[in-house]
Design an enzyme around this catalytic site. Structure first.
Site, short mmCIF file in Angstrom:
data_model
loop_
_atom_site.label_atom_id
_atom_site.label_comp_id
_atom_site.label_asym_id
_atom_site.label_seq_id
_atom_site.Cartn_x
_atom_site.Cartn_y
_atom_site.Cartn_z
CG HIS A 195 -14.17 -6.95 -1.12
ND1 HIS A 195 -14.19 -5.69 -1.70
CD2 HIS A 195 -12.76 -7.47 -1.26
CE1 HIS A 195 -12.91 -5.40 -2.13
NE2 HIS A 195 -11.99 -6.39 -1.61
CB SER A 196 -13.37 -4.47 3.67
OG SER A 196 -12.59 -3.49 3.87
CG HIS A 217 -2.11 -1.10 1.11
ND1 HIS A 217 -3.15 -0.97 1.90
CD2 HIS A 217 -2.10 -2.10 0.47
CE1 HIS A 217 -4.15 -1.67 1.88
NE2 HIS A 217 -3.43 -2.43 0.94
CE1 TYR A 257 -7.67 -8.59 4.23
CE2 TYR A 257 -9.35 -7.07 4.00
CZ TYR A 257 -8.51 -7.85 3.32
OH TYR A 257 -8.39 -8.16 1.85
CE LYS A 281 -9.65 -11.47 3.10
NZ LYS A 281 -10.68 -10.71 2.11
CG ASN A 309 -6.14 -10.49 -3.65
OD1 ASN A 309 -5.47 -9.99 -2.68
ND2 ASN A 309 -7.26 -10.23 -3.88
CE LYS A 321 -5.82 -8.66 0.47
NZ LYS A 321 -6.94 -9.01 -0.29
CB THR A 333 -15.81 -3.52 -17.62
OG1 THR A 333 -16.91 -3.49 -16.55
CG2 THR A 333 -15.14 -5.04 -17.78
#
Length: 429
Positions: free
Chosen positions: A325-326, A27, A151, A196, A228, A198, A106
């Site tokens: 989701h966040s 990030h 998270y 959770k 991901n 990542k 999109t």
């Protein structure tokens, strides 16, 4: 009451973000958000929030112009406005959203992300004027509190040396011990009882070890792992076999519905997604192929709170679980998430939230997690109040930026520390 829209204010801001790692990079020290204010003829102001990257702002401006004179109750009309707003397809069509890590982006998805902020702002204004909470406008709450999950991220202690950034007190988390310590602090501070991680950052065996360490440290607590889409089908099946006894679900281990369907056919571990099912058009293939067992909704890119309810109803019809989701978000979005989550009967998994990672907000009072839950507000509208001084400060940061931070790019942020870094090809392992 006169609920015609007389003014719309768009305020792009930059908010501090810790050095959290994912498969594409890290990030940036600041991330863009867009705050939307919709004012009605009777003086009521409603608040909304969405992604603040340049491409969203460019759509939000003409959208705001077309909203003037319309009633905030005309929520269906928001989608008609969206159809009138042009999108530079060359900028978004078939491009991976590097900030959201939610698959191919999109023009239609981009429009829905903008619609979501205006829908929430209209609901907030309508609720304030009518003296009703947003959940009442959505049909009424079925629960008084909404559960959220901690998270967890692999994380550097600080952003690279020489990069202007806000400091945080979380420290580094680069191995199983660091991940467990991070989880322990989440539980102590906020009372979370599910976790959770990542993933997609380190080789799968290292992330397996981290989840195993979490299972040992927090026996019986639901655990999730989200790489991901960084893994191949075979790697995904290997991880599922290794962690099948402790995972609540495995989120987007591989990219695309065909790969997810192949994994699902060979494991009993439930698969969740916020990447291969992000529009209603993508549901048919995923559900008929039994590719996913839990859909992680996100009102930002599904087009708002009512579309989130519609998605939950479709999931319920097909026996597919639903949660949330966040992405990096502030308190306006968290309030909106909580209101709509309170109205969804078949919400059986704790929702994701980045909010504990965000040290800055635009509200006069931060949300408070107790026992890993947020109480659903019964105050009119969203039940939050804008701190205009804080909003102005974060907007000034956006104005002072010379451009690079106005569009989130985790790979670019990683190149500050590792100049040769390129976004890894998938599958990465």
């Amino acid at each position: 009451m006169n609920l015609a829209v007389t003014d719309v204010r768009l305020t792009p801001i930059l908010v501090a973000d810790p050095p959290l790692l994912n498969t594409q990079g890290v990030h940036q020290p600041y991330t863009p958000r867009l705050i939307v204010e919709v004012e009605t003829a009777d003086g009521t102001t409603g608040l909304g929030e969405t992604y603040g990257d340049t491409k969203y702002l460019e759509l939000a401006r003409p959208f705001a112009e077309r909203l003037i004179g319309r009633q905030v109750t005309d929520l269906n009309g928001l989608f008609g406005i969206a159809d009138e707003v042009s999108v530079d397809s060359a900028r978004v069509e078939d491009q991976v959203d590097v900030g959201g890590l939610r698959g191919v982006q999109t023009a239609d998805k981009l429009r829905l992300s903008v619609v979501s902020a205006f829908e929430v702002a209209c609901l907030d204004a309508w609720g304030k004027a009518a003296g009703l909470p947003v959940h009442a406008l959505l049909g009424g709450k079925v629960r008084d509190t909404v559960e959220y999950s901690a998270y967890l991220f692999y994380k550097w202690a600080d952003h690279p040396e020489g990069v202007a950034a806000e400091r945080d007190d979380w420290g580094a988390a680069l191995d199983p011990a660091g991940v467990v310590e991070q989880a322990r602090r989440f539980k102590e501070r906020y009372g979370f009882t599910s976790f959770k991680l990542k993933g997609g950052v380190f080789p799968p065996e290292e992330e397996i070890a981290a989840v195993r360490a979490l299972a040992e440290a927090f026996p019986g607590h639901p655990l999730r792992l989200d790489p991901n889409g960084a893994w191949s089908v075979q790697t995904s099946l290997t991880v599922a076999k290794e962690l099948g006894d402790v995972l609540e679900y495995l989120e987007d281990p591989a990219l695309g519905t065909p790969a997810m369907a192949e994994i699902a056919a060979h494991t009993d571990v439930p698969l969740a997604t916020n990447m291969c099912v992000t529009t209603f058009a993508e549901i048919k293939e995923a559900f008929t192929r039994d590719a996913v067992q839990v859909v992680l909704s996100d009102h930002h890119y599904w087009g708002g709170l009512r579309n989130t309810q519609h998605l939950a109803a479709v999931c319920g019809t097909f026996g597919v679980g639903v949660s949330m989701h966040s992405n990096t978000h502030l308190g306006i979005s968290l309030a909106a998430m909580t209101h709509v989550a309170s109205t969804v009967p078949n919400l059986h998994h704790a929702c994701d939230s980045h909010y504990p990672w965000q040290s800055e907000d635009v509200l006069t009072r931060r949300h408070t997690f107790r026992d890993g839950r947020l109480t659903v507000s019964d105050a009119p509208g969203l039940g939050v109040e804008l701190d205009r001084d804080r909003l102005a400060l974060l907007h000034r940061r956006w104005l002072d930026d010379d451009g690079p931070l106005r569009d989130r790019d985790d790979a670019a942020a990683m190149r500050v520390a590792e100049p040769g870094w390129v976004t890894p090809a998938v599958p990465r392992w």
